[in-house]
Design a protein around this motif. Structure first.
Motif, PDB file in Angstrom:
ATOM      1  N   ALA A  21       6.321   4.897  -7.305  1.00 24.38           N
ATOM      2  CA  ALA A  21       6.951   4.342  -6.104  1.00 24.38           C
ATOM      3  C   ALA A  21       6.140   4.729  -4.862  1.00 24.38           C
ATOM      4  O   ALA A  21       5.999   3.940  -3.917  1.00 24.38           O
ATOM      5  CB  ALA A  21       8.381   4.853  -5.978  1.00 24.38           C
ATOM      6  N   ALA A  22       5.585   5.944  -4.875  1.00 21.30           N
ATOM      7  CA  ALA A  22       4.733   6.383  -3.768  1.00 21.30           C
ATOM      8  C   ALA A  22       3.454   5.555  -3.710  1.00 21.30           C
ATOM      9  O   ALA A  22       2.948   5.241  -2.623  1.00 21.30           O
ATOM     10  CB  ALA A  22       4.396   7.866  -3.920  1.00 21.30           C
ATOM     11  N   PHE A  23       2.919   5.185  -4.871  1.00 21.54           N
ATOM     12  CA  PHE A  23       1.737   4.323  -4.902  1.00 21.54           C
ATOM     13  C   PHE A  23       2.025   2.973  -4.247  1.00 21.54           C
ATOM     14  O   PHE A  23       1.175   2.409  -3.567  1.00 21.54           O
ATOM     15  CB  PHE A  23       1.286   4.098  -6.344  1.00 21.54           C
ATOM     16  CG  PHE A  23       0.477   5.234  -6.902  1.00 21.54           C
ATOM     17  CD1 PHE A  23      -0.574   5.789  -6.202  1.00 21.54           C
ATOM     18  CD2 PHE A  23       0.788   5.750  -8.157  1.00 21.54           C
ATOM     19  CE1 PHE A  23      -1.319   6.840  -6.720  1.00 21.54           C
ATOM     20  CE2 PHE A  23       0.053   6.804  -8.679  1.00 21.54           C
ATOM     21  CZ  PHE A  23      -0.997   7.355  -7.960  1.00 21.54           C
ATOM     22  N   VAL A  24       3.234   2.472  -4.470  1.00 23.00           N
ATOM     23  CA  VAL A  24       3.622   1.200  -3.850  1.00 23.00           C
ATOM     24  C   VAL A  24       3.586   1.335  -2.332  1.00 23.00           C
ATOM     25  O   VAL A  24       3.025   0.486  -1.631  1.00 23.00           O
ATOM     26  CB  VAL A  24       5.026   0.774  -4.316  1.00 23.00           C
ATOM     27  CG1 VAL A  24       5.512  -0.427  -3.503  1.00 23.00           C
ATOM     28  CG2 VAL A  24       5.024   0.436  -5.796  1.00 23.00           C
ATOM     29  N   ALA A  25       4.189   2.410  -1.828  1.00 26.44           N
ATOM     30  CA  ALA A  25       4.197   2.626  -0.383  1.00 26.44           C
ATOM     31  C   ALA A  25       2.781   2.784   0.156  1.00 26.44           C
ATOM     32  O   ALA A  25       2.440   2.274   1.236  1.00 26.44           O
ATOM     33  CB  ALA A  25       5.037   3.859  -0.049  1.00 26.44           C
ATOM     34  N   LEU A  26       1.921   3.480  -0.604  1.00 31.37           N
ATOM     35  CA  LEU A  26       0.536   3.683  -0.182  1.00 31.37           C
ATOM     36  C   LEU A  26      -0.215   2.355  -0.112  1.00 31.37           C
ATOM     37  O   LEU A  26      -0.939   2.088   0.854  1.00 31.37           O
ATOM     38  CB  LEU A  26      -0.167   4.624  -1.153  1.00 31.37           C
ATOM     39  CG  LEU A  26      -1.653   4.906  -0.878  1.00 31.37           C
ATOM     40  CD1 LEU A  26      -1.817   5.611   0.454  1.00 31.37           C
ATOM     41  CD2 LEU A  26      -2.252   5.748  -2.008  1.00 31.37           C
ATOM     42  N   ARG A  27      -0.019   1.526  -1.123  1.00 36.12           N
ATOM     43  CA  ARG A  27      -0.693   0.233  -1.141  1.00 36.12           C
ATOM     44  C   ARG A  27      -0.242  -0.645   0.026  1.00 36.12           C
ATOM     45  O   ARG A  27      -1.062  -1.278   0.701  1.00 36.12           O
ATOM     46  CB  ARG A  27      -0.409  -0.467  -2.482  1.00 36.12           C
ATOM     47  CG  ARG A  27      -0.940  -1.896  -2.573  1.00 36.12           C
ATOM     48  CD  ARG A  27      -2.451  -1.954  -2.471  1.00 36.12           C
ATOM     49  NE  ARG A  27      -2.912  -3.333  -2.390  1.00 36.12           N
ATOM     50  CZ  ARG A  27      -4.172  -3.699  -2.239  1.00 36.12           C
ATOM     51  NH1 ARG A  27      -5.106  -2.780  -2.144  1.00 36.12           N
ATOM     52  NH2 ARG A  27      -4.515  -4.961  -2.170  1.00 36.12           N
ATOM     53  N   LEU A  28       1.058  -0.680   0.293  1.00 43.10           N
ATOM     54  CA  LEU A  28       1.570  -1.470   1.413  1.00 43.10           C
ATOM     55  C   LEU A  28       1.011  -0.956   2.732  1.00 43.10           C
ATOM     56  O   LEU A  28       0.663  -1.737   3.619  1.00 43.10           O
ATOM     57  CB  LEU A  28       3.100  -1.417   1.427  1.00 43.10           C
ATOM     58  CG  LEU A  28       3.817  -2.111   0.267  1.00 43.10           C
ATOM     59  CD1 LEU A  28       5.312  -1.854   0.339  1.00 43.10           C
ATOM     60  CD2 LEU A  28       3.540  -3.611   0.280  1.00 43.10           C
ATOM     61  N   THR A  29       0.911   0.368   2.839  1.00 40.14           N
ATOM     62  CA  THR A  29       0.385   0.965   4.068  1.00 40.14           C
ATOM     63  C   THR A  29      -1.066   0.567   4.285  1.00 40.14           C
ATOM     64  O   THR A  29      -1.475   0.208   5.402  1.00 40.14           O
ATOM     65  CB  THR A  29       0.502   2.498   4.005  1.00 40.14           C
ATOM     66  OG1 THR A  29       1.872   2.870   3.868  1.00 40.14           O
ATOM     67  CG2 THR A  29      -0.067   3.129   5.271  1.00 40.14           C
ATOM     68  N   PHE A  30      -1.885   0.589   3.231  1.00 40.25           N
ATOM     69  CA  PHE A  30      -3.282   0.210   3.356  1.00 40.25           C
ATOM     70  C   PHE A  30      -3.447  -1.274   3.648  1.00 40.25           C
ATOM     71  O   PHE A  30      -4.490  -1.694   4.140  1.00 40.25           O
ATOM     72  CB  PHE A  30      -4.047   0.583   2.083  1.00 40.25           C
ATOM     73  CG  PHE A  30      -4.610   1.972   2.121  1.00 40.25           C
ATOM     74  CD1 PHE A  30      -5.848   2.224   2.698  1.00 40.25           C
ATOM     75  CD2 PHE A  30      -3.903   3.035   1.595  1.00 40.25           C
ATOM     76  CE1 PHE A  30      -6.364   3.508   2.747  1.00 40.25           C
ATOM     77  CE2 PHE A  30      -4.414   4.317   1.632  1.00 40.25           C
ATOM     78  CZ  PHE A  30      -5.646   4.558   2.216  1.00 40.25           C
TER      79      PHE A  30
END
Length: 221
Positions: A21-30
């Motif tokens: 789930a953190a990876f999802v947030a990271l990808r959206l942020t980038f």
């Protein structure tokens, strides 16, 4: 053919899905989607809060609806139904909108398979699994509905390889380490809980109906 339901159910472990789930947030942020990344984390935490509230009500207060076989709402079902559709949609958007849609459908399929495993493996009752899955799908829908799904294809080859590689590297060690169990135990000690309700799910060999046995015991000091 014997299906290893316990293995399938592990894909819903919090210690496995929270990093994803953190990876999802990271990808959206980038991708520059700061607001959507925040909204994803917020809705996921809100869904988790609903599940935790239900679990606390049963495990420490004995709240349940025996007529519906509803005792401890499934957190595994909630996480699989919320994280996998979102994760695979975001990863699919790396290549195209079409692969993003395919990813979303694949994520829904994974969530349904996990729900089946929870019921078939007697980890949760049908009611507990359906409610958990329902809450998870609401979280996923809140983030993937047309008015919120803004995931442009952003060329970032290095980041893409890093993201996909980290998903594979983190999968095994994180899923083995029982983070949730340890945190839960420490939380109980902190608030001074001494008694806890649990339940055991089985099948009546004569009628074939689900039988739930409630167990009340004291926690070790």
């Amino acid at each position: 053919m014997h299906i290893p339901w316990s293995l399938v159910a592990r894909f819903g472990e919090a210690s496995f899905l929270v990093p994803l789930a953190a990876f999802v947030a990271l990808r959206l942020t980038f991708q520059g989607l700061w607001r959507q990344a925040f909204y994803w984390i917020f809705t996921l935490c809100a869904g988790a809060a609903v599940i935790v509230a239900g679990k606390l009500a049963f495990e420490f207060g004995g709240w349940s609806i025996p007529a519906a076989n509803l005792y401890s709402i499934s957190g595994h079902a909630m996480l699989t139904a919320s994280v996998y559709p979102m994760l695979l949609t975001v990863l699919g958007s790396i290549w195209s909108e079409r692969t993003a849609r395919i990813g979303m459908k694949a994520g829904i399929s994974v969530a349904m398979l996990a729900a089946t495993a929870l019921i078939a493996g007697h980890y949760h009752t049908v009611a507990e699994t359906l409610i958990g899955t329902g809450v998870g799908f609401v979280v996923a829908w809140a983030n993937l509905r047309p008015s919120c799904r803004h995931m442009p294809v952003v060329p970032a080859p290095t980041l893409n390889r890093f993201m996909l590689g980290m998903v594979l590297v983190v999968m095994v060690p994180v899923s083995i380490y029982p983070v949730r169990v340890r945190l839960w135990s420490q939380g109980l000690d902190w608030i001074g809980v001494t008694e806890r309700y649990s339940r055991k799910i089985g099948i009546d060999p004569v009628s074939g109906r689900t039988v739930v046995t409630i167990i009340q015991g004291r926690l070790r000091s």
